[in-house]
Design a protein around this motif. Structure first.
Motif, PDB file in Angstrom:
ATOM      1  N   SER A   1      11.142  50.713  20.266  1.00  0.00           N
ATOM      2  CA  SER A   1      12.471  51.320  20.302  1.00  0.00           C
ATOM      3  C   SER A   1      13.128  51.137  21.662  1.00  0.00           C
ATOM      4  CB  SER A   1      12.379  52.809  19.956  1.00  0.00           C
ATOM      5  OG  SER A   1      11.477  53.478  20.809  1.00  0.00           O
ATOM      6  N   LEU A   2      12.337  51.121  22.734  1.00  0.00           N
ATOM      7  CA  LEU A   2      12.903  50.894  24.067  1.00  0.00           C
ATOM      8  C   LEU A   2      13.331  49.444  24.264  1.00  0.00           C
ATOM      9  CD1 LEU A   2      10.483  52.948  26.347  1.00  0.00           C
ATOM     10  CD2 LEU A   2      12.907  53.409  25.959  1.00  0.00           C
ATOM     11  N   LEU A   3      12.566  48.510  23.691  1.00  0.00           N
ATOM     12  CA  LEU A   3      12.842  47.099  23.935  1.00  0.00           C
ATOM     13  C   LEU A   3      13.855  46.507  22.963  1.00  0.00           C
ATOM     14  CD1 LEU A   3       9.236  45.825  24.662  1.00  0.00           C
ATOM     15  CD2 LEU A   3      11.153  45.767  26.249  1.00  0.00           C
ATOM     16  N   ILE A   4      13.774  46.889  21.701  1.00  0.00           N
ATOM     17  CA  ILE A   4      14.587  46.224  20.675  1.00  0.00           C
ATOM     18  C   ILE A   4      15.845  47.019  20.353  1.00  0.00           C
ATOM     19  CG2 ILE A   4      14.600  45.387  18.302  1.00  0.00           C
ATOM     20  CD1 ILE A   4      11.607  44.887  18.575  1.00  0.00           C
ATOM     21  N   ALA A   5      15.680  48.268  19.956  1.00  0.00           N
ATOM     22  CA  ALA A   5      16.844  49.081  19.563  1.00  0.00           C
ATOM     23  C   ALA A   5      17.410  49.773  20.793  1.00  0.00           C
ATOM     24  CB  ALA A   5      16.433  50.097  18.507  1.00  0.00           C
ATOM     25  N   ARG A   6      18.223  49.078  21.557  1.00  0.00           N
ATOM     26  CA  ARG A   6      18.810  49.663  22.766  1.00  0.00           C
ATOM     27  C   ARG A   6      19.984  50.537  22.341  1.00  0.00           C
ATOM     28  NH1 ARG A   6      16.808  46.396  26.889  1.00  0.00           N
ATOM     29  NH2 ARG A   6      17.442  48.067  28.292  1.00  0.00           N
ATOM     30  N   LEU A   7      19.677  51.795  21.985  1.00  0.00           N
ATOM     31  CA  LEU A   7      20.672  52.669  21.372  1.00  0.00           C
ATOM     32  C   LEU A   7      21.791  53.036  22.333  1.00  0.00           C
ATOM     33  CD1 LEU A   7      18.178  54.875  19.383  1.00  0.00           C
ATOM     34  CD2 LEU A   7      19.652  53.090  18.504  1.00  0.00           C
ATOM     35  N   GLY A   8      21.519  53.004  23.627  1.00  0.00           N
ATOM     36  CA  GLY A   8      22.597  53.223  24.592  1.00  0.00           C
ATOM     37  C   GLY A   8      23.635  52.122  24.530  1.00  0.00           C
ATOM     38  N   ASN A   9      23.184  50.888  24.293  1.00  0.00           N
ATOM     39  CA  ASN A   9      24.117  49.774  24.144  1.00  0.00           C
ATOM     40  C   ASN A   9      24.914  49.888  22.856  1.00  0.00           C
ATOM     41  OD1 ASN A   9      23.112  48.694  26.521  1.00  0.00           O
ATOM     42  ND2 ASN A   9      21.625  47.397  25.484  1.00  0.00           N
ATOM     43  N   VAL A  10      24.272  50.405  21.791  1.00  0.00           N
ATOM     44  CA  VAL A  10      24.981  50.584  20.516  1.00  0.00           C
ATOM     45  C   VAL A  10      26.137  51.552  20.682  1.00  0.00           C
ATOM     46  CG1 VAL A  10      24.761  51.488  18.170  1.00  0.00           C
ATOM     47  CG2 VAL A  10      22.971  50.015  19.101  1.00  0.00           C
ATOM     48  N   SER A  11      25.881  52.727  21.258  1.00  0.00           N
ATOM     49  CA  SER A  11      26.944  53.718  21.444  1.00  0.00           C
ATOM     50  C   SER A  11      28.008  53.210  22.406  1.00  0.00           C
ATOM     51  CB  SER A  11      26.350  55.030  21.957  1.00  0.00           C
ATOM     52  OG  SER A  11      25.694  54.841  23.205  1.00  0.00           O
ATOM     53  N   TYR A  12      27.596  52.517  23.471  1.00  0.00           N
ATOM     54  CA  TYR A  12      28.547  51.981  24.439  1.00  0.00           C
ATOM     55  C   TYR A  12      29.477  50.959  23.790  1.00  0.00           C
ATOM     56  CZ  TYR A  12      30.260  49.384  28.511  1.00  0.00           C
ATOM     57  OH  TYR A  12      31.057  48.742  29.426  1.00  0.00           O
ATOM     58  N   ASN A  13      28.920  50.088  22.964  1.00  0.00           N
ATOM     59  CA  ASN A  13      29.739  49.054  22.337  1.00  0.00           C
ATOM     60  C   ASN A  13      30.740  49.639  21.352  1.00  0.00           C
ATOM     61  OD1 ASN A  13      28.252  47.268  23.818  1.00  0.00           O
ATOM     62  ND2 ASN A  13      27.638  45.987  22.110  1.00  0.00           N
ATOM     63  N   VAL A  14      30.357  50.706  20.630  1.00  0.00           N
ATOM     64  CA  VAL A  14      31.301  51.365  19.728  1.00  0.00           C
ATOM     65  C   VAL A  14      32.481  51.916  20.519  1.00  0.00           C
ATOM     66  CG1 VAL A  14      31.616  53.345  18.197  1.00  0.00           C
ATOM     67  CG2 VAL A  14      29.602  51.897  17.956  1.00  0.00           C
ATOM     68  N   ILE A  15      32.191  52.573  21.640  1.00  0.00           N
ATOM     69  CA  ILE A  15      33.253  53.133  22.481  1.00  0.00           C
ATOM     70  C   ILE A  15      34.129  52.013  23.040  1.00  0.00           C
ATOM     71  CG2 ILE A  15      33.720  54.468  24.576  1.00  0.00           C
ATOM     72  CD1 ILE A  15      31.048  55.902  24.086  1.00  0.00           C
ATOM     73  N   ALA A  16      33.505  50.919  23.479  1.00  0.00           N
ATOM     74  CA  ALA A  16      34.265  49.806  24.051  1.00  0.00           C
ATOM     75  C   ALA A  16      35.163  49.143  23.005  1.00  0.00           C
ATOM     76  CB  ALA A  16      33.307  48.779  24.644  1.00  0.00           C
ATOM     77  N   ILE A  17      34.671  49.013  21.775  1.00  0.00           N
ATOM     78  CA  ILE A  17      35.484  48.398  20.719  1.00  0.00           C
ATOM     79  C   ILE A  17      36.696  49.265  20.409  1.00  0.00           C
ATOM     80  CG2 ILE A  17      35.505  47.740  18.281  1.00  0.00           C
ATOM     81  CD1 ILE A  17      32.518  47.016  18.617  1.00  0.00           C
ATOM     82  N   LEU A  18      36.481  50.581  20.279  1.00  0.00           N
ATOM     83  CA  LEU A  18      37.602  51.467  19.993  1.00  0.00           C
ATOM     84  C   LEU A  18      38.575  51.519  21.164  1.00  0.00           C
ATOM     85  CD1 LEU A  18      38.307  53.108  17.489  1.00  0.00           C
ATOM     86  CD2 LEU A  18      37.536  55.155  18.685  1.00  0.00           C
ATOM     87  N   PHE A  19      38.049  51.420  22.375  1.00  0.00           N
ATOM     88  CA  PHE A  19      38.902  51.340  23.562  1.00  0.00           C
ATOM     89  C   PHE A  19      39.828  50.129  23.473  1.00  0.00           C
ATOM     90  CE2 PHE A  19      39.352  49.151  27.664  1.00  0.00           C
ATOM     91  CZ  PHE A  19      40.102  50.081  28.383  1.00  0.00           C
ATOM     92  N   ALA A  20      39.265  48.985  23.093  1.00  0.00           N
ATOM     93  CA  ALA A  20      40.063  47.765  22.986  1.00  0.00           C
ATOM     94  C   ALA A  20      41.113  47.876  21.881  1.00  0.00           C
ATOM     95  CB  ALA A  20      39.148  46.570  22.736  1.00  0.00           C
ATOM     96  N   LEU A  21      40.736  48.459  20.744  1.00  0.00           N
ATOM     97  CA  LEU A  21      41.684  48.602  19.642  1.00  0.00           C
ATOM     98  C   LEU A  21      42.844  49.518  20.036  1.00  0.00           C
ATOM     99  CD1 LEU A  21      39.283  48.928  16.558  1.00  0.00           C
ATOM    100  CD2 LEU A  21      40.401  46.892  17.463  1.00  0.00           C
TER     101      LEU A  21
END
Length: 446
Positions: free
Chosen positions: A327-347
């Motif tokens: 879970s630490l190496l593959i599912a980088r959940l901090g990156n998942v949440s960050y990317n959702v915020i960044a995508i909505l920021f761009a929209l």
């Protein structure tokens, strides 16, 4: 002039006794953060690059034992789970099912939580003064724009060219973490299929590497407070104050996601552990994992604490090793949440309407692009959102410029989110090992 060796030893002993105290949450907010902000505001900009280089070098020093530690754990745990003769097929199925389900739930939770906070905070909806400050910033950083555009070209090869291993030692020396992960999983499965007497020397070597890495990591983690001071001070000194104000809602969303993930992980820890398991623990260990990941900017540094806590409670070592390391190496959940915020920021920044269908698309693309950042660290994770931006037909380079500008600060909460959610996954997935008393009772019953 002769230097008194006892005086030097006393000085080093005092320093290494004082630094671990600063890693407590209370001392971070009371001392480290205010001091770093004040230092960043008053130091000349010419010194900021030196501080940043020192901070990055210390991060590399802290991270170097974390990689062999977690990867050796992957090989050992997979070999033990799938190759152990004492483990039944039902145990393997139980662990695999719990791990996959908890991982998928955590990914859905992280992306949905980030989306809800983004809808509430509305990052990307800027005032005229904020838009003007961004315009000034864009005109002053053409070199960053060029770097961002060149980084975009590397996004398409994240999945395949970075996934297939060639030589595990060469891949490790080149920093190809995804290839090393894949190679470690395949090697673990291969070890599991061989006879135990032929694989015992290799497993003994891996155990030695794992134990040595834990010891090295416990030493270098004492430098974590210095890492925070250097990186935060350098970021405060160099980041344009207007950009910080303009992207304030975006920054708040990332930090709120980390704090909310901490709260949920605390609840998961209490829900999926018994009173007897928590009897020897004075404080909730999720707090320690959060602060350790936050202070180092790397979630992998929290692995020893996570492993020692759960195995000390009686959880199965192999299951804790596998669930925590994967879970630490593959599912980088901090990156998942960050990317959702960044995508909505761009929209929001480009006035794209947010419909129910688009909300689902943001969650899906945020999760996909976030997981694709496995093996990447620091600013290298930012360009992974390019795929999502191109899908929504939003210009990527300007967004990447803004995100790269404030990423030195946001790397810290991103790592903290990954660390605490990885612990939640490990708590749900792992199973309490039977005690000697239980084994004797079962044997007598038979």
């Amino acid at each position: 002039m002769r230097i008194n060796s006892s005086l030097v030893q006393s000085l080093f002993s005092s320093v290494f006794t004082f630094l671990p105290r600063l890693r407590k949450p209370r001392n971070f907010f009371l001392y480290i953060l205010p001091f770093s902000i004040v230092l960043g505001r008053f130091i000349p900009p010419s010194y900021s690059s030196t501080l940043n280089e020192i901070g990055v070098s210390l991060v590399q020093l802290i991270a170097f034992p974390a990689i062999p530690l977690v990867l050796s754990a992957v090989m050992i745990s997979i070999a033990n789970i799938f190759g152990s003769e004492t483990r039944s097929n039902s145990d393997r199925i139980r662990f695999g099912t719990r791990f996959v389900v908890s991982l998928l739930v955590a990914i859905l939770f992280a992306s949905s939580l980030a989306l809800l906070l983004s809808l509430y905070q509305s990052p990307g909806i800027l005032s005229p003064s904020a838009k003007l400050s961004i315009g000034r910033f864009m005109l002053d950083v053409t070199d960053i724009r060029i770097g961002a555009v060149s980084t975009v070209a590397q996004v398409n090869d994240i999945w395949f060219s970075r996934l297939i291993p060639s030589n595990i030692f060469a891949d490790a020396s080149d920093g190809q973490t995804l290839k090393v992960i894949t190679g470690s999983v395949i090697a673990g499965l291969a070890i599991a299929r061989l006879r135990s007497d032929s694989t015992q020397p290799l497993l003994t070597l891996l155990r030695s590497v794992n134990t040595t890495s834990v010891q090295v990591l416990s030493i270098v983690l004492n430098l974590a407070p210095l890492v925070l001071i250097c990186l935060i001070s350098a970021a405060i000194s160099t980041i344009n104050a207007e950009i910080v104000v303009a992207l304030l809602n975006f920054t708040i969303c990332v930090f709120l996601t980390a704090i909310a993930s901490l709260g949920i992980s605390r609840l998961v820890f209490r829900r999926f552990t018994s009173t007897s398991e928590r009897s020897g623990i004075s404080v909730n260990p999720v707090d320690s994992v959060f602060l350790l990941s936050l202070s180092t900017g790397s979630s992998m540094t929290a692995y020893p604490l996570l492993f020692d806590t759960l195995t000390g409670m009686g959880r199965d070592e192999s299951e804790v090793e596998a669930s925590a390391s994967l879970s630490l190496l593959i599912a980088r959940l901090g990156n998942v949440s960050y990317n959702v915020i960044a995508i909505l920021f761009a929209l929001n920044l480009y006035d794209v309407s947010i419909t129910p269908v688009r909300v689902v698309e943001v969650i899906a693309l945020g999760a996909i692009t976030g997981i694709s950042a496995a093996g990447l660290t620091g600013v290298a994770t930012v360009p992974t959102i390019t795929v999502a931006l191109l899908y929504f037909q939003v210009p990527a380079p300007p967004i990447l410029v803004l995100l790269l500008a404030i990423d030195p600060i946001l790397t810290l909460p991103r790592a903290a989110t990954t660390g605490v959610l990885a612990m939640a996954i490990a708590v749900v997935s792992s199973y309490k090992s039977p005690s000697q008393k239980d084994l004797k009772a079962a044997a007598s019953a038979v």
